[in-house]
Structures are given as C-alpha cells and as structure tokens.
Design an enzyme around this catalytic site. Structure first.
Site, PDB file in Angstrom:
ATOM      1  N   CYS A  15       8.574   8.159   8.932  1.00  0.00           N
ATOM      2  CA  CYS A  15       8.401   9.382   7.879  1.00  0.00           C
ATOM      3  C   CYS A  15       9.572   9.962   7.416  1.00  0.00           C
ATOM      4  CB  CYS A  15       7.395  10.020   8.396  1.00  0.00           C
ATOM      5  SG  CYS A  15       5.822   9.534   8.656  1.00  0.00           S
ATOM      6  N   ASN A  71       4.438   7.081  14.777  1.00  0.00           N
ATOM      7  CA  ASN A  71       5.137   6.576  13.537  1.00  0.00           C
ATOM      8  C   ASN A  71       6.312   7.152  13.302  1.00  0.00           C
ATOM      9  OD1 ASN A  71       5.437   5.785  10.959  1.00  0.00           O
ATOM     10  ND2 ASN A  71       3.419   6.193  10.104  1.00  0.00           N
ATOM     11  N   ASN A 105       0.991  -1.208  -0.078  1.00  0.00           N
ATOM     12  CA  ASN A 105       0.038   0.145   0.193  1.00  0.00           C
ATOM     13  C   ASN A 105       0.899   1.190   0.006  1.00  0.00           C
ATOM     14  OD1 ASN A 105      -0.559   2.029   2.315  1.00  0.00           O
ATOM     15  ND2 ASN A 105       0.076  -0.058   3.351  1.00  0.00           N
TER      16      ASN A 105
HETATM   17  C1  LIG Z   1      -3.822   0.401   4.232  1.00  0.00           C
HETATM   18  C2  LIG Z   1      -2.759   0.730   5.331  1.00  0.00           C
HETATM   19  C3  LIG Z   1      -2.526   1.744   6.018  1.00  0.00           C
HETATM   20  C4  LIG Z   1      -1.627   1.893   7.203  1.00  0.00           C
HETATM   21  N1  LIG Z   1      -1.530   3.135   7.906  1.00  0.00           N
HETATM   22  C5  LIG Z   1      -0.650   3.305   8.702  1.00  0.00           C
HETATM   23  C6  LIG Z   1      -0.642   4.534   9.386  1.00  0.00           C
HETATM   24  O1  LIG Z   1      -1.316   5.383   9.223  1.00  0.00           O
HETATM   25  N2  LIG Z   1       0.314   4.424  10.493  1.00  0.00           N
HETATM   26  C7  LIG Z   1       1.199   3.715  10.765  1.00  0.00           C
HETATM   27  O2  LIG Z   1       2.099   3.455  11.839  1.00  0.00           O
HETATM   28  N3  LIG Z   1       1.060   2.422  10.214  1.00  0.00           N
HETATM   29  C8  LIG Z   1       0.106   2.241   9.218  1.00  0.00           C
HETATM   30  N4  LIG Z   1       0.059   0.937   8.628  1.00  0.00           N
HETATM   31  C9  LIG Z   1       1.018  -0.211   9.152  1.00  0.00           C
HETATM   32  C10 LIG Z   1      -0.039  -1.130  10.019  1.00  0.00           C
HETATM   33  O3  LIG Z   1      -0.458  -0.511  11.095  1.00  0.00           O
HETATM   34  C11 LIG Z   1       0.833  -2.338  10.371  1.00  0.00           C
HETATM   35  O4  LIG Z   1       1.976  -1.965  11.188  1.00  0.00           O
HETATM   36  C12 LIG Z   1       1.274  -3.162   9.212  1.00  0.00           C
HETATM   37  O5  LIG Z   1       0.190  -3.180   8.123  1.00  0.00           O
HETATM   38  C13 LIG Z   1       1.633  -4.580   9.803  1.00  0.00           C
HETATM   39  O6  LIG Z   1       0.558  -5.313  10.070  1.00  0.00           O
HETATM   40  P1  LIG Z   1      -0.320  -6.186   9.341  1.00  0.00           P
HETATM   41  O7  LIG Z   1       0.577  -7.330   8.494  1.00  0.00           O
HETATM   42  O8  LIG Z   1      -1.232  -6.961  10.229  1.00  0.00           O
HETATM   43  O9  LIG Z   1      -1.100  -5.322   8.387  1.00  0.00           O
HETATM   44  C14 LIG Z   1      -1.171   0.851   7.521  1.00  0.00           C
HETATM   45  C15 LIG Z   1      -1.011  -0.548   6.987  1.00  0.00           C
HETATM   46  C16 LIG Z   1      -2.048  -0.820   5.638  1.00  0.00           C
HETATM   47  C17 LIG Z   1      -1.806  -2.048   5.335  1.00  0.00           C
END
Ligand SMILES: Cc1cc2nc3c(=O)[nH]c(=O)nc-3n(C[C@H](O)[C@H](O)[C@H](O)COP(=O)(O)O)c2cc1C
Length: 320
Positions: free
Chosen positions: A146, A143, A85
C-alpha cells in the site's frame, strides 16, 4: 447380543493417513491449505459450498482501521490465464469486522489469519492493536503493498526503509504472530524477505499481485477504471514459485506460498520450493471447491508416493 459390526476389521482403517498438519510460526494448521486474502471474503460467503472445518486456515479479506469504499467499476478484467483486479481494498473497517464478521468464523475449527493494511504507519499499527488479544485470531498477515500517503505515496512494500519501519512498528504493536505479505513488484525479493526477518516478523507470505494493465483498443480506454490493477491467477505462478524459492533460501522464516494455485500439483510445487503452507486465491472464483479439492489431492499424492507427512516435502526441490 454383541455388535458384530465392531468385530469386522476394516482394512481401510489400518492404512495410515499421511499427516497434513503444519505448525506455521506457532499457528497450528490441520493442513497447509489456506484461502488467499480478498478471494474468500470473510468465510461466510463460501460456507454453503464447502465445509470450512476442512481448511487449514482462512486468511480474511484485508481490514483497515476505518471502512473503505473501494474503487469505481469496472474493477475486474479477465486476462490470458489470469485476472486483473482493482477492488481498492474495500472493507467495513476493523470494528465492524470484529463485531459482525469474525464471530461467524468462531463456529469453525480452522485458523483465522487477519490480513491488515493502511495508508500510513499509524493506521497499520491501529488495526494491529485492535486485533491484539482478540479470541479467535491466530495471526496477522500484513499487506505491505500500500502507498504511504503521509510520505508522498511511496509504497511500503517496494522501499526497504519504509518496509522495515512499518513491519517493526506492527511487530511491536501485537503479541500475535506477524506474517509479512511481500509485494512481487520489486527487483530483488530476498532483500524484502531479509527486512521482514530483521523487523522481527515470524513468517512471510508471497506473492501479492503483480501490477498490470489492459487497454480496450476500440475505446482506447484502460479496461479498469483505476487504469492499473493487480494480476493474479496461473499467469503469475512461475514468478511466484521462483520468488518463494529465492526467499526460502535467503531467510529462515516459514513461508505461505501463493500465486496461481489451481490444483494440488500447483500447491506441491510451492511446498517443494520452500513454502510450509499455501494459499489459494483466484482459483476460488473458478471453482469454489478448489481448496478442498487441493487438500484431498495433496493427501492422495502423499499416500501414493509413500510420504508420512507433508513436512517431509518442504523445500525438497532437487537441484541436480
Ligand atoms: C479480487 C482480489 C482481491 C484481493 N484482495 C487482497 C487483500 O485484500 N489483501 C491482500 O493482501 N491481498 C489481496 N489479494 C491478493 C491475493 O491474496 C493473492 O496474493 C494473489 O491474488 C495471488 O494469488 P492467486 O493467484 O491464487 O489469486 C487479492 C486478490 C484478488 C484477486
């Protein structure tokens, strides 16, 4: 006449339910299962599908000082056992969040952690200050993946000095528990765990997405308009479990483990590796009820295996 019902003994009520509660860096969670930032919106989006009261916590989508539009489409690409993504951290900004998004979550008995980010140290500090003392906010997840546009685009989360300065500044800007969300795009995760500890953070969250890319061989163009994106889902789980395990050994901070958790078995792997709580991300797109299924699965597992509390399993992976 006395109510006969009250005299009938219910054998089920005599079976002790395992204790799922966790105190995470001073934040009381009724169970260790939260939603990963960016995959569960601001909670409202899922409220018709699951009872938000059941969740240990909601970690909301990343919030910045000013609104951000995000990247152009395509922003999502499915990969083997995962997803790329490049949403670009689209969000309405902290003021709209406080006015229009946070009050909804106040209707529920679940902890709310706000994920914050910025493109300069000052932006991070600005959001942290706005959220300080706000009722209904239990903690900040920072987070750090960035770029700092004021320092030539160097990514805070992959540079030890920049990460330390940022996390120290956020720590000083709020009385809330500060949880550093680490980037996995580094050689040695333990160095960043130690930097977070030295900056005074109260907990760690890991992992964020792994930087990836996919190409359409016919058009020869990247699948994402942004070229690269963050890889999430089951494809990254073994990397995430390994990093949680290494970080847990390196520092004495509680950890929220995440990365590809689809089932309660996956969640328990993270807990055995050293996480005190977990967050469910990409699974929400596949099964919007994933979080509650995982909570039920953990409870059933503990009961079957004779554990009284989830806390008994934290970090209990056997090495020999
Ligand atoms: C569509 C999407 C948007 C995300 N937006 C953020 C975000 O705004 N801030 C953040 O720290 N991580 C963001 N992440 C990371 C997730 O919080 C997580 O750390 C990462 O996807 C791993 O977990 P998962 O495999 O269960 O998705 C995002 C992940 C996805 C897939």
């Amino acid at each position: 006449m006395r109510n006969r019902k009250s005299e009938i003994r219910n054998p089920k009520s005599e079976i002790r339910r395992p204790d799922l509660s966790v105190n995470f860096a001073g934040i009381k969670l009724k169970n260790p299962v939260m939603t990963a930032s960016g995959t569960f919106g601001y909670g409202e989006e899922f409220a018709d599908i699951i009872d938000l009261n059941r969740l240990g916590g909601v970690i909301v989508k990343g919030i910045s000082l000013k609104p951000i539009k995000g990247n152009p489409p395509p922003r999502i690409w499915e990969t083997p056992s995962g997803m790329l993504n490049a949403i670009g951290l689209e969000n309405p900004g902290v003021d709209v969040f406080l006015r229009e998004k946070l009050p909804f979550l106040g209707n529920y008995d679940t902890a709310v952690l706000v994920n914050i980010f910025g493109y300069s140290l000052e932006e991070y500090v600005g959001v942290a200050e706005r959220l300080d003392g706000v009722p209904g906010v239990s903690g900040l997840e920072v987070n750090i993946s960035c770029p700092n546009v004021k320092a030539g685009g160097i990514v805070f989360g992959t540079n030890l000095k920049a990460a330390f300065e940022l996390l120290s500044a956020v720590r000083n800007a709020t009385r809330l528990p500060v949880i550093a969300k680490l980037s996995p795009n580094v050689t040695d995760i333990t160095e960043f765990a130690k930097v977070a500890r030295d900056a005074g953070c109260n907990g760690l969250s890991l992992i964020n997405t792994l930087l990836g890319m996919a190409i359409d061989i016919r058009s020869r163009k990247p699948r994402l308009a942004n070229c690269t994106g963050g890889l999430s889902g089951p494809a990254i789980r073994p990397v995430a479990v390994r990093m949680v395990w290494q970080a847990a050994k390196a520092v004495d901070l509680p950890i929220i483990g995440m990365g590809g958790i689809m089932t309660h078995e996956d969640a328990l792997e993270f807990i055995l590796a050293g996480a005190s709580a977990v967050a469910v991300g990409t699974a929400n797109f596949v099964n919007p009820r994933a979080t509650v299924d995982i909570i039920d699965g953990i409870e059933a597992f503990l009961a079957q295996e004779g554990f009284g509390s989830i806390r008994e399993l934290v970090g209990q992976v056997r090495m020999a």
